[in-house]
Enzyme design. Structure first.
Site, PDB file in Angstrom:
ATOM      1  N   SER A 193      29.193  50.191  49.582  1.00  0.00           N
ATOM      2  CA  SER A 193      30.311  50.987  50.107  1.00  0.00           C
ATOM      3  C   SER A 193      30.899  50.345  51.368  1.00  0.00           C
ATOM      4  O   SER A 193      32.100  50.470  51.624  1.00  0.00           O
ATOM      5  CB  SER A 193      29.846  52.418  50.404  1.00  0.00           C
ATOM      6  OG  SER A 193      28.758  52.420  51.314  1.00  0.00           O
ATOM      7  N   VAL A 195      31.311  47.063  51.986  1.00  0.00           N
ATOM      8  CA  VAL A 195      32.274  46.049  51.558  1.00  0.00           C
ATOM      9  C   VAL A 195      33.407  46.703  50.770  1.00  0.00           C
ATOM     10  O   VAL A 195      34.556  46.261  50.830  1.00  0.00           O
ATOM     11  CB  VAL A 195      31.587  44.952  50.727  1.00  0.00           C
ATOM     12  CG1 VAL A 195      32.590  43.891  50.296  1.00  0.00           C
ATOM     13  CG2 VAL A 195      30.455  44.310  51.523  1.00  0.00           C
ATOM     14  N   GLU A 213      33.144  50.208  42.251  1.00  0.00           N
ATOM     15  CA  GLU A 213      31.860  50.614  41.687  1.00  0.00           C
ATOM     16  C   GLU A 213      30.814  50.414  42.769  1.00  0.00           C
ATOM     17  O   GLU A 213      30.378  49.294  43.022  1.00  0.00           O
ATOM     18  CB  GLU A 213      31.542  49.790  40.433  1.00  0.00           C
ATOM     19  CG  GLU A 213      32.518  49.998  39.290  1.00  0.00           C
ATOM     20  CD  GLU A 213      32.458  51.399  38.700  1.00  0.00           C
ATOM     21  OE1 GLU A 213      31.461  52.107  38.942  1.00  0.00           O
ATOM     22  OE2 GLU A 213      33.409  51.783  38.008  1.00  0.00           O
ATOM     23  N   CYS A 248      22.342  50.173  40.857  1.00  0.00           N
ATOM     24  CA  CYS A 248      23.159  51.207  41.502  1.00  0.00           C
ATOM     25  C   CYS A 248      22.883  52.608  40.963  1.00  0.00           C
ATOM     26  O   CYS A 248      23.095  53.596  41.661  1.00  0.00           O
ATOM     27  CB  CYS A 248      24.647  50.874  41.375  1.00  0.00           C
ATOM     28  SG  CYS A 248      25.199  50.663  39.668  1.00  0.00           S
TER      29      CYS A 248
END
Length: 477
Positions: A193, A195, A213, A248
């Protein structure tokens, strides 16, 4: 490594190619997807070796999660491509009668795909499949954190793909920064998050749409009246069987009742020992931590005084970037491990007095990329699905929602925006262009000045959708 000027020229070359219409044809799209299939089939060994080099990824995991996943996406796109490209007919209303209307999917143009390191093959090529299927020209930026896979991908894609329309850019922060300075028709980013915010800020300068994503702390809620052995196996598969937790959608923490916690720990411990042995650091079936920075970050989470004495399984570390599967019981909410995405083989368990408390605890955090529930209670399933905000969910399973082509995959809030997989990948890189068509007959004077009371009456009759009123207005009654 490419300079900013070289990158700008590469982007300009792609725009020139896209302007020729080359990438729009069904034949070009099909040929490129088939080229990807051929690359995967012929160069599988090189790809698997690169994944082993970067992540010590077990061959089984690498084959299933990367090779098979990309091949399956490619096959699905080829099977459905012509249908996806076909304009969709839609109904029109009385407002434009007589008329016809279609929704025409068209490519966005020149798109940028920035991938990440944990699934460096899958997470670069899966979005590429959607971008090609939609008819775009593409720039691919593989992750420099997985250098072996980045090199292999760069080499193979140049060999198999149409390099006039699909370009691979290797490099690190300078190259990414230079790419983000350029105008794109869409940016697809997979990563953190932190970047993601940088990408979105750069895209905003050009009003470029983005798919982000990201990730987050994906919870697993475990009820008591269930098969805990199957539950433990499925949690282990989604956590330690998926890249040692560097995923993730990996289970990030467990929520269960105090009464169930000890039984769950026992089930997890038993199954972990069965899968990885008494000395898990020596197992060939456990992936490594990607690099020393991430290893030290995870070691710091374990060193936190607030979880001292709470490790109930595992906890062993090896200097070769290996961490044993680790279970932590009763991790405090203010501990480090409960306040950042773990992205590794550590799994804290938080206990609650009653299962219903889990929903409010989950919603008190940022919206996760995934949420999991293990229960036989149909009422609670409905409450969970309705009450928990997350990018996606699985009931009595973990991670498998990612493999379903019919389900969109993506985040919400802090866990991302936009989605892909299957047709959703095609849609992510397409503009749905609405087209209305009319002939020259049926032109009503009522729409043109001068605006008389009779015309207003007719308009109101049309808006009422009452045929009796419309007929009366047309007859001047």
């Amino acid at each position: 490594m490419a300079t900013a000027g070289q990158l700008a020229r590469a982007a300009a070359d792609l725009r020139a190619i896209f302007a020729t219409g080359k990438t729009r044809s069904f034949e070009w799209r099909e040929s490129q997807l088939k080229a990807l299939q051929e690359m995967i089939a012929c160069r599988e060994k090189e790809i698997l070796e690169a994944l082993r080099s970067d992540l010590n990824k077990p061959e089984y995991e690498a084959y299933l999660h990367e090779i098979v996943a990309v091949s399956s996406s490619c096959n699905f796109a080829l099977k459905n491509l012509r249908q996806w490209m076909t304009p969709e007919k839609v109904k029109t209303s009385m407002a434009s009668f007589p008329s016809s209307a279609t929704i025409v999917p068209e490519p966005l143009g020149v798109v940028l795909i920035i991938s990440t390191w944990n699934y460096p093959f899958l997470l670069l090529l899966d979005p590429l499949i959607g971008a090609i299927a939609a008819g775009n020209a593409v720039v691919l930026k593989p992750s420099e954190v997985a250098p072996a896979t980045s090199f292999v991908l760069s080499t193979l894609l140049r060999e198999y793909m149409d390099t006039s329309a699909v370009k691979v850019i290797e490099g690190a922060t300078p190259q990414v920064t230079a790419l983000l300075e350029l105008k794109w028709d869409k940016i697809f980013f997979t990563g953190s998050s932190k970047v993601g915010r940088v990408v979105m800020a750069a895209a905003a300068k050009h009003l470029t749409p983005v798919v982000l994503e990201l990730g987050g702390k994906s919870p697993v809620v475990v009820d008591s009246d269930i098969d805990l052995e199957v539950t433990a196996r499925r949690i282990i598969s989604g956590k330690w069987g998926c890249n040692a937790g560097q995923t993730c959608i990996s289970p990030d923490y467990i929520l269960t009742t105090k009464a169930c916690a000890s039984q769950l720990v026992e089930a997890l411990s038993s199954q972990l020992e069965k899968f990885f042995g008494e000395e898990p650091l020596r197992s060939n079936d456990l992936a490594s931590i990607i690099n020393s920075n991430h290893f030290e970050r995870l070691a710091k989470l374990l060193d936190d005084d607030k979880i001292a004495g709470k490790v109930v399984y595992g906890g062993q570390l090896d200097g070769a970037n290996l961490i044993a599967p680790t279970v932590i019981l009763d991790a405090p909410q203010d501990s480090l491990i409960m306040n950042e995405e773990i992205f590794g083989p550590l799994l804290p368990i938080v206990t609650v007095n009653k299962l219903e408390d889990c929903i409010s605890l989950i919603n008190a955090r940022e919206k996760p990329l995934a949420a999991y529930l293990f229960t036989n209670n149909e009422r609670f399933k409905e409450e969970f699905v309705r009450g928990v905000a997350a990018g996606g969910m699985a009931i009595n399973e973990t991670a498998l929602q990612f493999a379903e082509h019919a389900l969109p995959f993506g985040g919400v809030g802090e866990s991302g925006m936009g989605s892909y997989h299957g047709k959703y990948s095609f849609d992510a890189f397409s503009h749905k262009k609405p087209v209305l068509q009319r002939g020259f007959k049926g032109d009503s004077a009522a729409r043109y000045p001068p605006y008389t009371p009779e015309k207003l009456k007719f308009l109101k009759a049309l808006m009422s959708r009452n045929m009796f009123r419309i007929l009366r207005a047309m007859l001047g009654l």
